[in-house]
Write a protein that holds these residues in place. Structure first.
Motif, PDB file in Angstrom:
ATOM      1  N   VAL A 132       3.538   4.322  -5.362  1.00 13.07           N
ATOM      2  CA  VAL A 132       2.778   5.349  -6.067  1.00 13.07           C
ATOM      3  C   VAL A 132       1.572   4.743  -6.782  1.00 13.07           C
ATOM      4  O   VAL A 132       0.514   5.382  -6.901  1.00 13.07           O
ATOM      5  N   ALA A 133       1.711   3.502  -7.234  1.00 14.88           N
ATOM      6  CA  ALA A 133       0.580   2.839  -7.882  1.00 14.88           C
ATOM      7  C   ALA A 133      -0.562   2.612  -6.879  1.00 14.88           C
ATOM      8  O   ALA A 133      -1.735   2.852  -7.199  1.00 14.88           O
ATOM      9  N   ARG A 134      -0.231   2.153  -5.688  1.00 10.01           N
ATOM     10  CA  ARG A 134      -1.274   1.957  -4.666  1.00 10.01           C
ATOM     11  C   ARG A 134      -1.973   3.274  -4.354  1.00 10.01           C
ATOM     12  O   ARG A 134      -3.193   3.310  -4.166  1.00 10.01           O
ATOM     13  N   ARG A 135      -1.207   4.345  -4.290  1.00 13.29           N
ATOM     14  CA  ARG A 135      -1.769   5.638  -3.918  1.00 13.29           C
ATOM     15  C   ARG A 135      -2.772   6.130  -4.953  1.00 13.29           C
ATOM     16  O   ARG A 135      -3.748   6.811  -4.616  1.00 13.29           O
ATOM     17  N   HIS A 136      -2.565   5.783  -6.201  1.00 10.95           N
ATOM     18  CA  HIS A 136      -3.422   6.302  -7.274  1.00 10.95           C
ATOM     19  C   HIS A 136      -4.390   5.257  -7.823  1.00 10.95           C
ATOM     20  O   HIS A 136      -5.106   5.546  -8.794  1.00 10.95           O
ATOM     21  N   GLY A 137      -4.406   4.067  -7.253  1.00 14.35           N
ATOM     22  CA  GLY A 137      -5.266   3.030  -7.792  1.00 14.35           C
ATOM     23  C   GLY A 137      -4.775   2.504  -9.123  1.00 14.35           C
ATOM     24  O   GLY A 137      -5.561   2.044  -9.968  1.00 14.35           O
ATOM     25  N   ALA A 138      -3.460   2.578  -9.324  1.00 15.07           N
ATOM     26  CA  ALA A 138      -2.844   2.062 -10.542  1.00 15.07           C
ATOM     27  C   ALA A 138      -2.208   0.702 -10.242  1.00 15.07           C
ATOM     28  O   ALA A 138      -2.374   0.145  -9.154  1.00 15.07           O
ATOM     29  N   ARG A 139      -1.433   0.179 -11.184  1.00 13.55           N
ATOM     30  CA  ARG A 139      -0.757  -1.102 -10.967  1.00 13.55           C
ATOM     31  C   ARG A 139       0.575  -1.106 -11.700  1.00 13.55           C
ATOM     32  O   ARG A 139       0.820  -0.299 -12.596  1.00 13.55           O
ATOM     33  N   VAL A 140       1.427  -2.040 -11.298  1.00 15.28           N
ATOM     34  CA  VAL A 140       2.747  -2.215 -11.913  1.00 15.28           C
ATOM     35  C   VAL A 140       2.740  -3.497 -12.727  1.00 15.28           C
ATOM     36  O   VAL A 140       2.343  -4.558 -12.224  1.00 15.28           O
ATOM     37  N   ARG A 141       3.148  -3.415 -13.979  1.00 24.15           N
ATOM     38  CA  ARG A 141       3.299  -4.592 -14.835  1.00 24.15           C
ATOM     39  C   ARG A 141       4.784  -4.871 -15.020  1.00 24.15           C
ATOM     40  O   ARG A 141       5.572  -3.945 -15.235  1.00 24.15           O
ATOM     41  N   ILE A 142       5.156  -6.140 -14.942  1.00 23.98           N
ATOM     42  CA  ILE A 142       6.569  -6.535 -15.048  1.00 23.98           C
ATOM     43  C   ILE A 142       6.815  -7.290 -16.351  1.00 23.98           C
ATOM     44  O   ILE A 142       6.187  -8.316 -16.615  1.00 23.98           O
ATOM     45  N   ALA A 143       7.747  -6.772 -17.147  1.00 26.46           N
ATOM     46  CA  ALA A 143       8.198  -7.479 -18.340  1.00 26.46           C
ATOM     47  C   ALA A 143       9.294  -8.454 -17.927  1.00 26.46           C
ATOM     48  O   ALA A 143      10.326  -8.042 -17.387  1.00 26.46           O
TER      49      ALA A 143
END
Length: 405
Positions: A132-143
């Motif tokens: 979903v991040a790729r689809r919206h130009g977002a990103r995933v951050r990992i704690a």
């Protein structure tokens, strides 16, 4: 069989009328099942009721499917009562991943926004976030949260990844690979103060926790087929607060005029008899044993199994196989495997298959931070003998396998 003189085994579970607990399930008698946490086991009573429902469906599918949404709404009310939530805040879905996907697909993510997760996230949930991040130009951050982190440390590490770009926080209530809890209510409270929605992955929580759904405005998903023993394909999606009205099912059907959760009640020609038989599972355990009895028995049994098997490994390797889990969970336990085993996700499946195919024991083998673990879980049908068989039969073979690498 291997035994440790300093261990006390719990008495095998019996029903109040003196019958062995195994009679309520239909597991393969030649297999030892120490992996209830993956796929659960359905009481015979619920299996039989689901077959009755299927027979009614096939006897007259026209009548069945024209009225199925009413039956789904009734089942939703029953499941909500078991979870202790308002049915107006809960929808039924096929599994926790389906609930997560519904949330991902219903929310809006602006370009440059971020989804915050932890390094303990379930693989399918993590992959869905990346998609979903790729689809919206977002990103995933990992704690990055260490396995031994306590609640205070876990909260600090998760919230350290949160910023004004954060559109969603996804956190496990009970992790799958590492068998630990997270302080989800405290994280949700901190996120709420910043106006950030939280999605709690509670896949393992129903049955393990007396009150599995945290009291917060946000999203929660949980599987009913694991420790709650409902027929597989039964899960719940709970949504409260301003974002709940945005939720739509993954498949458009005749629920489109309705809002959450009624829009999820219309599932077309899907066979959802598992949802309708879920209450029979809950009631069987409640009436024949009691959910509190299950939790106390499973905890004591896993205490015994964890110590017994850990000692058995140590006798061969001379190493400490205990695992320091920061927030441990009752009937889910980790034991460190001999060095070299299951150091990758793919290898963990190979080791699990070896234990199942060659030794007739069902377990879960997981990987975290390049190290392999045995994840044990138990339910009412298990007894101390199951863990003793593993210690005597599987431990020597796993040590031999590790030394051959």
């Amino acid at each position: 069989m291997y035994t440790a003189s300093n261990l006390t085994a719990p008495r095998p579970m019996m029903t109040p009328d003196g019958e062995p607990s195994s009679s309520d399930w239909s597991l393969t008698p030649t297999k030892v099942h120490l992996n209830h946490g993956s796929y659960g086991s359905v009481p015979r009573a619920a299996q039989e009721f689901q077959l009755e429902l299927k027979a009614r469906m096939e006897a007259n599918p026209c009548t069945w499917f024209m009225g199925q949404y009413n039956a789904v709404a009734a089942a939703r009310t029953e499941v909500a009562a078991f979870l202790g939530v308002d049915a107006a805040h809960m929808a039924l879905v096929h599994n926790a991943s389906a609930g997560v996907s519904a949330v991902y697909n219903s929310l809006e993510f602006a370009p440059g926004s971020e989804i915050v997760m932890t390094n303990h996230a379930y693989g399918a949930v993590l992959h869905g976030a990346h998609r979903v991040a790729r689809r919206h130009g977002a990103r995933v951050r990992i704690a990055e949260v260490p396995l031994d982190a306590d609640a205070v440390t876990a909260i600090a590490l998760v919230m350290a990844e949160v910023s004004n770009k954060t559109a969603l926080i996804v956190v496990d209530q009970i992790t799958s690979a590492t068998a630990r809890a997270f302080p989800v209510e405290a994280i949700a409270e901190a996120a709420s103060a910043m106006g950030i929605p939280v999605l709690v992955d509670g896949a393992h929580a129903p049955g393990i926790l007396e009150s599995p759904v945290p009291d917060f405005d946000g999203f929660w998903v949980g599987n009913l087929h694991k420790f709650a023993c409902a027929p597989r394909g039964t899960a719940a999606l709970v949504a409260r607060g301003a974002h709940a009205s945005k939720l739509t099912p993954l498949i458009d059907s005749w629920g489109f005029p309705h809002s959450f959760p009624e829009n999820f009640d219309h599932v077309g020609t899907q066979d959802v008899t598992s949802w309708m038989a879920a209450r029979t599972s809950f009631d069987t355990i409640a009436q024949r044993y009691g959910w509190g009895t299950f939790r106390s028995y499973a905890n004591a049994l896993c205490d015994y199994g964890e110590s017994l098997i850990g000692h058995a490994f140590a006798d061969f390797t001379g190493q400490d196989h205990t695992v320091d889990v920061g927030m441990p969970v009752g009937p889910l336990r980790l034991i460190r495997l001999p060095h070299g085993l299951a150091t990758s996700h793919e290898d963990s499946h190979t080791v699990r298959a070896f234990i199942s195919d060659e030794l007739d024991i069902e377990t879960a083998v997981t990987t975290y931070d390049g190290e392999g673990f045995l994840r044990l879980s138990a339910h009412l049908y298990n007894s101390p003998t199951d863990f003793e068989i593993f210690a005597a039969k599987a431990v020597p073979e796993l040590v031999r396998l590790a030394r051959s690498l």
